[in-house]
Structures are given as structure tokens and as C-alpha cells.
Design a protein around this motif. Structure first.
Motif, PDB file in Angstrom:
ATOM      1  N   LEU A   1     -50.651 -25.609  80.173  1.00  0.00           N
ATOM      2  CA  LEU A   1     -50.809 -24.789  78.969  1.00  0.00           C
ATOM      3  C   LEU A   1     -51.928 -25.339  78.081  1.00  0.00           C
ATOM      4  N   ALA A   2     -52.001 -26.654  77.953  1.00  0.00           N
ATOM      5  CA  ALA A   2     -53.004 -27.284  77.083  1.00  0.00           C
ATOM      6  C   ALA A   2     -54.427 -27.029  77.573  1.00  0.00           C
ATOM      7  N   ARG A   3     -54.622 -26.937  78.882  1.00  0.00           N
ATOM      8  CA  ARG A   3     -55.970 -26.700  79.405  1.00  0.00           C
ATOM      9  C   ARG A   3     -56.557 -25.387  78.878  1.00  0.00           C
ATOM     10  N   ALA A   4     -55.691 -24.455  78.525  1.00  0.00           N
ATOM     11  CA  ALA A   4     -56.166 -23.166  78.012  1.00  0.00           C
ATOM     12  C   ALA A   4     -56.708 -23.270  76.589  1.00  0.00           C
ATOM     13  N   ILE A   5     -56.215 -24.248  75.813  1.00  0.00           N
ATOM     14  CA  ILE A   5     -56.652 -24.349  74.411  1.00  0.00           C
ATOM     15  C   ILE A   5     -57.616 -25.499  74.139  1.00  0.00           C
ATOM     16  N   THR A   6     -57.780 -26.409  75.081  1.00  0.00           N
ATOM     17  CA  THR A   6     -58.657 -27.565  74.829  1.00  0.00           C
ATOM     18  C   THR A   6     -60.090 -27.197  74.472  1.00  0.00           C
ATOM     19  N   PRO A   7     -60.648 -26.100  74.959  1.00  0.00           N
ATOM     20  CA  PRO A   7     -62.036 -25.804  74.575  1.00  0.00           C
ATOM     21  C   PRO A   7     -62.230 -25.553  73.079  1.00  0.00           C
ATOM     22  N   TRP A   8     -61.154 -25.259  72.358  1.00  0.00           N
ATOM     23  CA  TRP A   8     -61.304 -24.903  70.944  1.00  0.00           C
ATOM     24  C   TRP A   8     -60.819 -25.971  69.971  1.00  0.00           C
ATOM     25  N   LEU A   9     -60.185 -27.006  70.430  1.00  0.00           N
ATOM     26  CA  LEU A   9     -59.661 -28.022  69.525  1.00  0.00           C
ATOM     27  C   LEU A   9     -60.571 -29.254  69.532  1.00  0.00           C
ATOM     28  N   PRO A  10     -60.937 -29.750  68.366  1.00  0.00           N
ATOM     29  CA  PRO A  10     -61.966 -30.785  68.271  1.00  0.00           C
ATOM     30  C   PRO A  10     -61.627 -32.125  68.931  1.00  0.00           C
ATOM     31  N   SER A  11     -60.385 -32.539  68.960  1.00  0.00           N
ATOM     32  CA  SER A  11     -60.058 -33.847  69.532  1.00  0.00           C
ATOM     33  C   SER A  11     -59.469 -33.765  70.930  1.00  0.00           C
ATOM     34  N   LEU A  12     -59.521 -32.592  71.533  1.00  0.00           N
ATOM     35  CA  LEU A  12     -59.021 -32.447  72.895  1.00  0.00           C
ATOM     36  C   LEU A  12     -60.176 -32.154  73.840  1.00  0.00           C
ATOM     37  N   GLY A  13     -60.037 -32.641  75.041  1.00  0.00           N
ATOM     38  CA  GLY A  13     -60.984 -32.355  76.095  1.00  0.00           C
ATOM     39  C   GLY A  13     -60.238 -32.385  77.414  1.00  0.00           C
ATOM     40  N   THR A  14     -60.857 -31.847  78.436  1.00  0.00           N
ATOM     41  CA  THR A  14     -60.263 -31.878  79.771  1.00  0.00           C
ATOM     42  C   THR A  14     -61.077 -32.820  80.635  1.00  0.00           C
ATOM     43  N   LEU A  15     -60.425 -33.855  81.126  1.00  0.00           N
ATOM     44  CA  LEU A  15     -61.073 -34.841  81.973  1.00  0.00           C
ATOM     45  C   LEU A  15     -60.875 -34.430  83.429  1.00  0.00           C
ATOM     46  N   GLU A  16     -61.966 -34.265  84.147  1.00  0.00           N
ATOM     47  CA  GLU A  16     -61.894 -33.956  85.575  1.00  0.00           C
ATOM     48  C   GLU A  16     -62.145 -35.244  86.343  1.00  0.00           C
ATOM     49  N   HIS A  17     -61.241 -35.559  87.244  1.00  0.00           N
ATOM     50  CA  HIS A  17     -61.319 -36.804  88.012  1.00  0.00           C
ATOM     51  C   HIS A  17     -60.783 -36.564  89.413  1.00  0.00           C
ATOM     52  N   VAL A  18     -61.071 -37.487  90.307  1.00  0.00           N
ATOM     53  CA  VAL A  18     -60.673 -37.361  91.702  1.00  0.00           C
ATOM     54  C   VAL A  18     -59.530 -38.327  91.990  1.00  0.00           C
ATOM     55  N   GLY A  19     -58.489 -37.822  92.664  1.00  0.00           N
ATOM     56  CA  GLY A  19     -57.348 -38.655  93.026  1.00  0.00           C
ATOM     57  C   GLY A  19     -57.773 -39.802  93.931  1.00  0.00           C
ATOM     58  N   ARG A  20     -57.355 -40.988  93.601  1.00  0.00           N
ATOM     59  CA  ARG A  20     -57.766 -42.174  94.363  1.00  0.00           C
ATOM     60  C   ARG A  20     -57.155 -42.199  95.758  1.00  0.00           C
ATOM     61  N   LYS A  21     -56.033 -41.527  95.962  1.00  0.00           N
ATOM     62  CA  LYS A  21     -55.388 -41.471  97.279  1.00  0.00           C
ATOM     63  C   LYS A  21     -55.619 -40.129  97.961  1.00  0.00           C
ATOM     64  N   SER A  22     -55.476 -39.061  97.201  1.00  0.00           N
ATOM     65  CA  SER A  22     -55.529 -37.709  97.788  1.00  0.00           C
ATOM     66  C   SER A  22     -56.949 -37.174  97.936  1.00  0.00           C
ATOM     67  N   GLY A  23     -57.862 -37.641  97.081  1.00  0.00           N
ATOM     68  CA  GLY A  23     -59.203 -37.075  97.061  1.00  0.00           C
ATOM     69  C   GLY A  23     -59.252 -35.718  96.371  1.00  0.00           C
ATOM     70  N   LYS A  24     -58.111 -35.266  95.871  1.00  0.00           N
ATOM     71  CA  LYS A  24     -58.010 -33.973  95.186  1.00  0.00           C
ATOM     72  C   LYS A  24     -58.610 -34.084  93.779  1.00  0.00           C
ATOM     73  N   ARG A  25     -59.191 -32.996  93.322  1.00  0.00           N
ATOM     74  CA  ARG A  25     -59.784 -32.935  91.981  1.00  0.00           C
ATOM     75  C   ARG A  25     -58.696 -32.548  90.976  1.00  0.00           C
ATOM     76  N   TYR A  26     -58.571 -33.319  89.895  1.00  0.00           N
ATOM     77  CA  TYR A  26     -57.575 -33.058  88.862  1.00  0.00           C
ATOM     78  C   TYR A  26     -58.250 -32.768  87.532  1.00  0.00           C
ATOM     79  N   ARG A  27     -57.577 -31.994  86.691  1.00  0.00           N
ATOM     80  CA  ARG A  27     -58.040 -31.685  85.339  1.00  0.00           C
ATOM     81  C   ARG A  27     -56.914 -32.045  84.376  1.00  0.00           C
ATOM     82  N   THR A  28     -57.159 -33.039  83.538  1.00  0.00           N
ATOM     83  CA  THR A  28     -56.139 -33.540  82.633  1.00  0.00           C
ATOM     84  C   THR A  28     -56.579 -33.377  81.184  1.00  0.00           C
ATOM     85  N   PRO A  29     -55.828 -32.622  80.370  1.00  0.00           N
ATOM     86  CA  PRO A  29     -56.167 -32.511  78.954  1.00  0.00           C
ATOM     87  C   PRO A  29     -55.780 -33.804  78.230  1.00  0.00           C
TER      88      PRO A  29
END
Length: 131
Positions: free
Chosen positions: A18-46
Motif C-alpha cells: 500500500l505504501a508504494r502507491a503513496i511514496t512518490p508524493w510524501l517528502p520523507s518516503l522513497g522506494t528502495l529497489e534492491h536485489v535479493g542476496r539469495k534469490s536474485g529477485k528484485r525488491y521494492r521497499t518503501p
């Protein structure tokens, strides 16, 4: 203050999508995109992110065992999506909240200090920024 793991689990599976939908508009929130160290999957964490002179400080509220933190610390590609911009980040380093506070820009410092997370912060440098 460290947030209990059961709250972290709830946030990961319920609040974060839910937070990923509002992070673009809130000044102290951002979405960090990172790669899983085991899975290699791309994650997006607000997350709570604060501008520093050469990058960003991210407050760590769930302790050093947090998956997103472990993923970023191994040095894989890391992007920050914040207020319509995408920024590549490098040089992750875990420091105390107080140490990072000195690097947070003055405009962001009061809000940074106001959050009750007192354990640590992750500092990241904007790719290509002079150190």
C-alpha cells in the motif's frame, strides 16, 4: 526503539504494498529497489529516506537482520525512487543514527531526529557523486 519482528512481517506483506502507491508524493518516503542476496529477485521497499550532502540516509527500524538492509549491504545494484526521480546509489554503510544526523541536510534534520528509530541508519552515496 526497535520495532518487533511481527510488525515488520505485517509491514512487509500488507503495509509495504500500500505504501508504494503513496511514496512518490510524501517528502520523507522513497522506494528502495534492491536485489535479493539469495534469490536474485528484485525488491521494492518503501522506507524513510533523508537527503544528505552526497546521497541519502535511511533509518533502520527493524534491526540489522532486516532483509532489505542485508540485500543492500552486499553491494548489489540499488536504486531509489523518490518524488518522480530515480537515483542509483552506491557505497552502503551502516552507522549510528547520530553519526548520520550530522550528514543529513539541515532542511531534513528536524524530521530525521523526530523519528523514534534510534538504532542505526544506512548511508548511501549517489552514484557518481564525489566523496
Amino acid at each position: 526503539m526497535r520495532v518487533p519482528r511481527r510488525i515488520a512481517h505485517f509491514n512487509k506483506h500488507v503495509t509495504n504494498p500500500l505504501a508504494r502507491a503513496i511514496t512518490p508524493w510524501l517528502p520523507s518516503l522513497g522506494t528502495l529497489e534492491h536485489v535479493g542476496r539469495k534469490s536474485g529477485k528484485r525488491y521494492r521497499t518503501p522506507l524513510l529516506v533523508f537527503k544528505t550532502y552526497d546521497g541519502y540516509a535511511i533509518l533502520v527500524g527493524y534491526g540489522p537482520q532486516t532483509d532489505w538492509l542485508k540485500n543492500v549491504l552486499v553491494g548489489g545494484p540499488t536504486l531509489l525512487r523518490k518524488r518522480g526521480r530515480v537515483v542509483a546509489l552506491t557505497n552502503p554503510r551502516l552507522v549510528s543514527k547520530a553519526e548520520a544526523a550530522a550528514l543529513v541536510t539541515p532542511a531534513s534534520r528536524p524530521l530525521y531526529r523526530g523519528f523514534p528509530y534510534d538504532e542505526a541508519a544506512l548511508l548511501l552515496t549517489i552514484a557518481g557523486a564525489a566523496c
